[in-house]
Design an enzyme around this catalytic site. Structure first.
Site, PDB file in Angstrom:
ATOM      1  N   HIS A   1       0.854  -1.177   0.055  1.00  0.00           N
ATOM      2  CA  HIS A   1       0.222  -0.042   0.098  1.00  0.00           C
ATOM      3  C   HIS A   1       0.348   1.344   0.126  1.00  0.00           C
ATOM      4  CE1 HIS A   1      -3.339  -2.391   1.415  1.00  0.00           C
ATOM      5  NE2 HIS A   1      -3.182  -3.109   0.566  1.00  0.00           N
ATOM      6  N   MET A   2       2.375   1.418  -0.053  1.00  0.00           N
ATOM      7  CA  MET A   2       2.898   2.390  -0.101  1.00  0.00           C
ATOM      8  C   MET A   2       2.718   3.258   0.781  1.00  0.00           C
ATOM      9  SD  MET A   2       1.945   2.882  -4.334  1.00  0.00           S
ATOM     10  CE  MET A   2       0.061   1.887  -3.575  1.00  0.00           C
ATOM     11  N   VAL A   3       2.618   2.962   1.475  1.00  0.00           N
ATOM     12  CA  VAL A   3       2.734   3.511   3.586  1.00  0.00           C
ATOM     13  C   VAL A   3       4.327   3.233   3.389  1.00  0.00           C
ATOM     14  CG1 VAL A   3       2.220   3.739   5.663  1.00  0.00           C
ATOM     15  CG2 VAL A   3       0.307   3.385   3.706  1.00  0.00           C
TER      16      VAL A   3
ATOM     17  N   VAL B   1      13.236 -21.264  -7.395  1.00  0.00           N
ATOM     18  CA  VAL B   1      14.547 -22.064  -6.805  1.00  0.00           C
ATOM     19  C   VAL B   1      14.062 -22.749  -5.802  1.00  0.00           C
ATOM     20  CG1 VAL B   1      16.479 -21.197  -5.113  1.00  0.00           C
ATOM     21  CG2 VAL B   1      15.760 -19.862  -7.052  1.00  0.00           C
TER      22      VAL B   1
ATOM     23  N   TRP C   1      -0.777  -7.907   7.358  1.00  0.00           N
ATOM     24  CA  TRP C   1       0.398  -8.374   5.709  1.00  0.00           C
ATOM     25  C   TRP C   1       1.528  -8.063   7.083  1.00  0.00           C
ATOM     26  CZ3 TRP C   1      -3.867  -5.475   3.733  1.00  0.00           C
ATOM     27  CH2 TRP C   1      -5.307  -5.995   3.850  1.00  0.00           C
ATOM     28  N   HIS C   2       2.136  -8.055   7.660  1.00  0.00           N
ATOM     29  CA  HIS C   2       3.222  -7.566   8.028  1.00  0.00           C
ATOM     30  C   HIS C   2       4.318  -8.260   8.667  1.00  0.00           C
ATOM     31  CE1 HIS C   2       1.953  -3.384   8.331  1.00  0.00           C
ATOM     32  NE2 HIS C   2       1.712  -3.491   6.866  1.00  0.00           N
TER      33      HIS C   2
HETATM   34  C1  LIG Z   1      -1.236  -6.552   0.934  1.00  0.00           C
HETATM   35  C2  LIG Z   1      -0.027  -5.683   1.890  1.00  0.00           C
HETATM   36  C3  LIG Z   1      -0.126  -4.533   1.725  1.00  0.00           C
HETATM   37  C4  LIG Z   1       1.721  -3.670   2.394  1.00  0.00           C
HETATM   38  N1  LIG Z   1       1.378  -2.495   2.470  1.00  0.00           N
HETATM   39  C5  LIG Z   1       2.699  -1.513   3.126  1.00  0.00           C
HETATM   40  C6  LIG Z   1       2.827  -0.611   3.255  1.00  0.00           C
HETATM   41  O1  LIG Z   1       2.072   0.256   2.371  1.00  0.00           O
HETATM   42  N2  LIG Z   1       3.593  -0.094   3.399  1.00  0.00           N
HETATM   43  C7  LIG Z   1       5.228  -0.891   4.634  1.00  0.00           C
HETATM   44  O2  LIG Z   1       5.776  -0.162   4.737  1.00  0.00           O
HETATM   45  N3  LIG Z   1       4.705  -2.016   4.281  1.00  0.00           N
HETATM   46  C8  LIG Z   1       3.671  -3.107   3.740  1.00  0.00           C
HETATM   47  N4  LIG Z   1       3.465  -4.374   3.535  1.00  0.00           N
HETATM   48  C9  LIG Z   1       4.301  -5.082   4.063  1.00  0.00           C
HETATM   49  C10 LIG Z   1       5.453  -4.897   3.268  1.00  0.00           C
HETATM   50  O3  LIG Z   1       6.294  -5.227   1.455  1.00  0.00           O
HETATM   51  C11 LIG Z   1       6.522  -6.112   3.094  1.00  0.00           C
HETATM   52  O4  LIG Z   1       7.729  -6.420   4.372  1.00  0.00           O
HETATM   53  C12 LIG Z   1       8.002  -6.098   2.070  1.00  0.00           C
HETATM   54  O5  LIG Z   1       7.487  -6.457   0.375  1.00  0.00           O
HETATM   55  C13 LIG Z   1       8.766  -7.491   2.223  1.00  0.00           C
HETATM   56  O6  LIG Z   1       9.953  -7.252   1.683  1.00  0.00           O
HETATM   57  P1  LIG Z   1      10.850  -8.917   1.201  1.00  0.00           P
HETATM   58  O7  LIG Z   1      12.168  -8.838   0.896  1.00  0.00           O
HETATM   59  O8  LIG Z   1      11.137  -9.254   2.845  1.00  0.00           O
HETATM   60  O9  LIG Z   1       9.920  -9.967   0.630  1.00  0.00           O
HETATM   61  P2  LIG Z   1       9.100  -9.682  -0.568  1.00  0.00           P
HETATM   62  O10 LIG Z   1       9.098  -8.227  -1.117  1.00  0.00           O
HETATM   63  O11 LIG Z   1       7.235 -10.010  -1.041  1.00  0.00           O
HETATM   64  O12 LIG Z   1      10.055 -10.703  -1.778  1.00  0.00           O
HETATM   65  C14 LIG Z   1      10.241 -11.968  -1.762  1.00  0.00           C
HETATM   66  C15 LIG Z   1      10.221 -12.417  -3.421  1.00  0.00           C
HETATM   67  O13 LIG Z   1      10.902 -13.525  -3.179  1.00  0.00           O
HETATM   68  C16 LIG Z   1      10.388 -13.953  -4.630  1.00  0.00           C
HETATM   69  N5  LIG Z   1      10.406 -15.630  -4.442  1.00  0.00           N
HETATM   70  C17 LIG Z   1      10.408 -16.166  -3.402  1.00  0.00           C
HETATM   71  N6  LIG Z   1      10.125 -17.526  -3.230  1.00  0.00           N
HETATM   72  C18 LIG Z   1      11.194 -17.482  -4.432  1.00  0.00           C
HETATM   73  C19 LIG Z   1      11.521 -19.039  -5.373  1.00  0.00           C
HETATM   74  N7  LIG Z   1      12.005 -19.629  -4.429  1.00  0.00           N
HETATM   75  N8  LIG Z   1      12.703 -18.634  -6.394  1.00  0.00           N
HETATM   76  C20 LIG Z   1      12.865 -17.265  -6.632  1.00  0.00           C
HETATM   77  N9  LIG Z   1      12.342 -16.608  -6.606  1.00  0.00           N
HETATM   78  C21 LIG Z   1      10.848 -16.373  -5.064  1.00  0.00           C
HETATM   79  C22 LIG Z   1       8.841 -13.818  -4.153  1.00  0.00           C
HETATM   80  O14 LIG Z   1       8.343 -13.795  -5.652  1.00  0.00           O
HETATM   81  C23 LIG Z   1       9.356 -11.601  -4.104  1.00  0.00           C
HETATM   82  O15 LIG Z   1       9.563 -11.672  -5.420  1.00  0.00           O
HETATM   83  C24 LIG Z   1       2.485  -4.713   3.122  1.00  0.00           C
HETATM   84  C25 LIG Z   1       2.522  -5.836   2.651  1.00  0.00           C
HETATM   85  C26 LIG Z   1       1.484  -6.643   2.272  1.00  0.00           C
HETATM   86  C27 LIG Z   1       0.941  -8.130   1.985  1.00  0.00           C
END
Ligand SMILES: Cc1cc2nc3c(=O)[nH]c(=O)nc-3n(C[C@H](O)[C@H](O)[C@H](O)COP(=O)(O)OP(=O)(O)OC[C@H]3O[C@@H](n4cnc5c(N)ncnc54)[C@H](O)[C@@H]3O)c2cc1C
Length: 668
Positions: A138-140, A270, A536-537
């Site tokens: 949600h881009m917050v 992967v 969602w966090h």
């Molecule tokens: C609906 C929603 C709304 C949100 N809104 C906000 C907000 O407004 N502001 C905010 O600060 N946070 C928000 N968040 C939380 C925030 O977006 C996440 O905490 C953050 O994006 C997590 O980042 P990450 O790098 O840990 O995981 P991700 O960004 O989920 O990255 C993981 C990546 O790994 C890839 N992947 C997974 N398994 C494999 C595999 N086996 N092989 C290859 N690739 C793989 C996935 O496809 C993905 O691209 C929100 C979350 C959700 C679900």
């Protein structure tokens, strides 16, 4: 490209939102777009210095930063493909949930909590595309608060203290929110010139103004900056939006990364980390139904997110031995991978009010599409979000423990689909939908920011394509539930404030069968248990202190790190995206330092070493200078006197000289 109907038709997730959807998308496919990184052509079995799994929020930032080092070769693998157009236009964020770019995870039914949700389970959307959840969220823009990072530092070391993480938040940030940029007191905590734009405006929606007034009447201070560490209250968030389009680590960093040292493979799933003799040496992946092996000369880095990172570790033999053995997996390292899962938990409170309460003159105005295409303004360009932060007690007035997020839903809204996507059951969604035919709805999400409850992620099977089992653990600690009567009553009290009273606002208690005939506080607890859902966090499944160390290296395995939301030992009091970017920025510097490469943006001109300043060093203004050389050529080094400031300067690499730096200096 000719922008006609046939050449520009989109294939995104939101089709059918407007009656004029076809024309709109035809136009937007031409006028809104992005050139995403291309798939690299790679040889099966090829070698890289670093292999990063997952191009999400963390992986995109980390890959971009590592590729700044010219002689690092980096392979980034992503299970999804390019984001659809809805991932660019802020107002379409809801349409990405439960779509083909969502992993569509859910929690495992436990027969106790979330029983008023469909099938008794919590929805866990996660982005499966370049940018990961950062392309769907949600881009917050939020960061958590200093006490969150004091906690991290006590677990994982001073790298994670507030002073240090703040530098990294500021490094990536380009703050343009007009509520903040003109206020020097606030700007002390914000960056300008970083890669990701953090924007905002005081032209907020009518209903947001009314909510802010309501919270003021309830005793909340209105604050101009929801990230300000020294006071909390009610206010509008800033958002990662640039020129009316989503900004993210994908768009701001990965899309601008050095394409010569970075290789990207999309739609590459992967399936395993190859670990030999206690060292991660590569990965197995499947693309187009073919199996590939790629090898890492330095490190494999998991950035697959809170659910998929523990899954991959466990599939590769890193995890709780009992669980792995029960599936016949050889144990490489017995670590509590998957445990410590926790999340902000959310319960919705509902009011109904007269028509005209929300005054949505924006959403249904067909001019909005034209406005957006013309200059990226209007409803489609926005993600108006506000909240009111509440402390646990008045003795900790600057540390929020809870948040209330209100939304005003005009009559006849397409509420039902959003309600189902959120996971509420058919009966509840129908009840609320019917009310919305007569009234405007006010929903207030009551969120616990610092839950004590813990769940876990386990493997469903040894099939890498099976989703992991997510045991949410919500309210496993009863104290978490005990907060909700106070919180929900606070949410309801919005109905008693001037504006909402004038609109005949009143509380609606949705029908939850198990909760009938209870007193009010007991009803709230019962309803909260039944309707609770994830905010969602989720974090914590490969936590610092238990699974990885303070440098994010997996304990007991060489050449393996985790860099994503799963390393958070304890959830921060706020949305998690910017903290994940911060983790990736710190990880990039830790890795560069480990391989004796000067940090990104080390401005040697602002450096003093011993009693030498940059200008008095004979070679300091020369190009091709690097920190290791400067240190090696000076015997007057006093590590505590090195000052480094962040600007954009060229990175020069030196390899295999780690001991020079590690033993002698401590770069602040
Ligand atoms: C609906 C929603 C709304 C949100 N809104 C906000 C907000 O407004 N502001 C905010 O600060 N946070 C928000 N968040 C939380 C925030 O977006 C996440 O905490 C953050 O994006 C997590 O980042 P990450 O790098 O840990 O995981 P991700 O960004 O989920 O990255 C993981 C990546 O790994 C890839 N992947 C997974 N398994 C494999 C595999 N086996 N092989 C290859 N690739 C793989 C996935 O496809 C993905 O691209 C929100 C979350 C959700 C679900």
């Amino acid at each position: 490209m000719v922008c006609g109907l046939t050449s520009c038709l989109g294939s995104g997730a939101a089709g059918g939102l407007f009656s004029s959807a076809v024309q709109f998308f035809a136009a937007t496919q031409c006028l809104v777009g992005e050139t995403w990184p291309k798939d690299s052509v790679l040889q099966n079995g090829s070698r890289y210095d670093f292999i990063i799994v997952g191009a999400g929020t963390a992986g995109s930032a980390l890959a971009a930063r590592l590729s700044e080092v010219a002689n690092f070769s980096v392979l980034l693998l992503e299970a999804g493909g390019d984001p659809p157009i809805e991932a660019i236009i802020p107002a379409f964020r809801e349409t990405l949930k439960a779509s083909s770019v969502d992993w569509n995870f859910t929690s495992v039914e436990n027969n106790i909590t979330s029983q008023a949700l469909k099938r008794g389970i919590e929805q866990q959307p996660r982005g499966k595309m370049l940018g990961g959840t950062g392309s769907l969220n949600h881009m917050v823009y939020a960061r958590g608060f200093p006490s969150d990072y004091h906690e991290w530092a006590s677990i994982a070391g001073e790298t994670w203290n507030w002073t240090n993480v703040l530098k990294y938040f500021m490094k990536t940030e380009h703050m343009t929110d007009t509520n903040i940029v003109n206020n020097p007191e606030l700007m002390v905590y914000h960056g300008r010139g970083g890669a990701i734009e953090v924007s905002g405006t005081n032209e907020v929606m009518f209903s947001i103004k009314k909510f802010l007034q309501a919270f003021e009447e309830l005793g909340f201070k209105t604050v101009p900056d929801m990230t300000y560490p020294n006071s909390i209250g009610a206010g509008c968030f800033s958002h990662t939006i640039r020129n009316g389009e989503r900004d993210s680590s994908l768009r701001a960093l990965l899309n601008n990364a050095n394409s010569t040292s970075l290789h990207i493979l999309k739609d590459a799933f992967v399936t395993k980390i190859i670990i030999e003799n206690g060292t991660a040496i590569g990965i197995e992946a499947v693309k187009d139904d073919k199996k590939f092996l790629f090898y890492a000369d330095r490190e494999v880095i998991l950035s697959a997110g809170t659910f998929n990172t523990p899954k991959l570790l466990m599939l590769s033999g890193v995890g709780p031995s009992e669980h792995l053995r029960s599936l016949g997996i050889d144990v490489v390292a017995d670590l509590p991978v998957g445990s410590n899962l926790h999340d902000h938990v959310m319960v919705l409170a509902f009011l109904v009010a007269d028509n005209g309460t929300c005054v949505s003159d924006e959403a249904e105005n067909s001019m909005e599409a034209i406005k957006y295409l013309y200059d990226r303004t209007g409803f489609l360009a926005k993600a108006d979000n506000m909240a009111a932060y509440l402390p646990l007690s008045s003795s900790e007035p600057t540390v929020p423990e809870f948040a209330l997020y209100p939304t005003c839903i005009p009559q006849f809204s397409p509420f039902r689909s959003g309600c189902l996507t959120l996971g509420l059951n058919e009966d509840l969604c129908t009840e609320l939908h019917n009310l919305n035919q007569e009234y405007e709805l006010v929903t207030i999400a009551a969120v616990l920011l610092k839950p004590k409850s813990r769940g876990k992620v386990e493997l469903n099977s040894i099939n890498p394509f099976d989703d992991p089992l997510i045991y949410a653990g919500t309210f496993s600690e009863e104290q978490d539930l005990d907060h909700f009567p106070r919180l929900i009553k606070m949410a309801w009290s919005i109905a008693d404030t001037n504006y909402f009273r004038s609109k005949n606002a009143r509380v609606i208690k949705p029908w939850v069968e198990a909760c009938s005939n209870l007193t009010e506080s007991a009803w709230i607890k019962c309803m909260s248990r039944a309707m609770v859902t994830s905010a969602w966090h989720s974090v914590g499944t490969a936590a610092m202190g238990t699974v990885v160390d303070g440098d994010l290296k997996v304990l007991g395995i060489n050449g393996l790190r985790v860099v994503d939301a799963s390393v958070m030992p304890k959830i921060i009091r706020g949305n998690t995206n910017a903290p994940v970017v911060m983790i990736a920025e710190i990880a990039a510097d830790l890795i560069k330092e480990h391989y004796s490469v000067s940090r990104t943006g080390t401005n040697l001109n602002n450096m003093t070493i011993g009693n030498l300043t940059a200008s008095s060093m004979p070679n300091i203004s020369q190009p091709n200078i690097n920190l290791a050389d400067v240190i090696e050529n000076n015997d007057m080094i006093n590590s505590s006197l090195i000052e480094v400031e962040i600007t954009n300067v060229e990175i020069i690499t030196t390899t295999d000289r780690q001991s020079d730096i590690d033993d002698t200096v401590n770069v602040a």
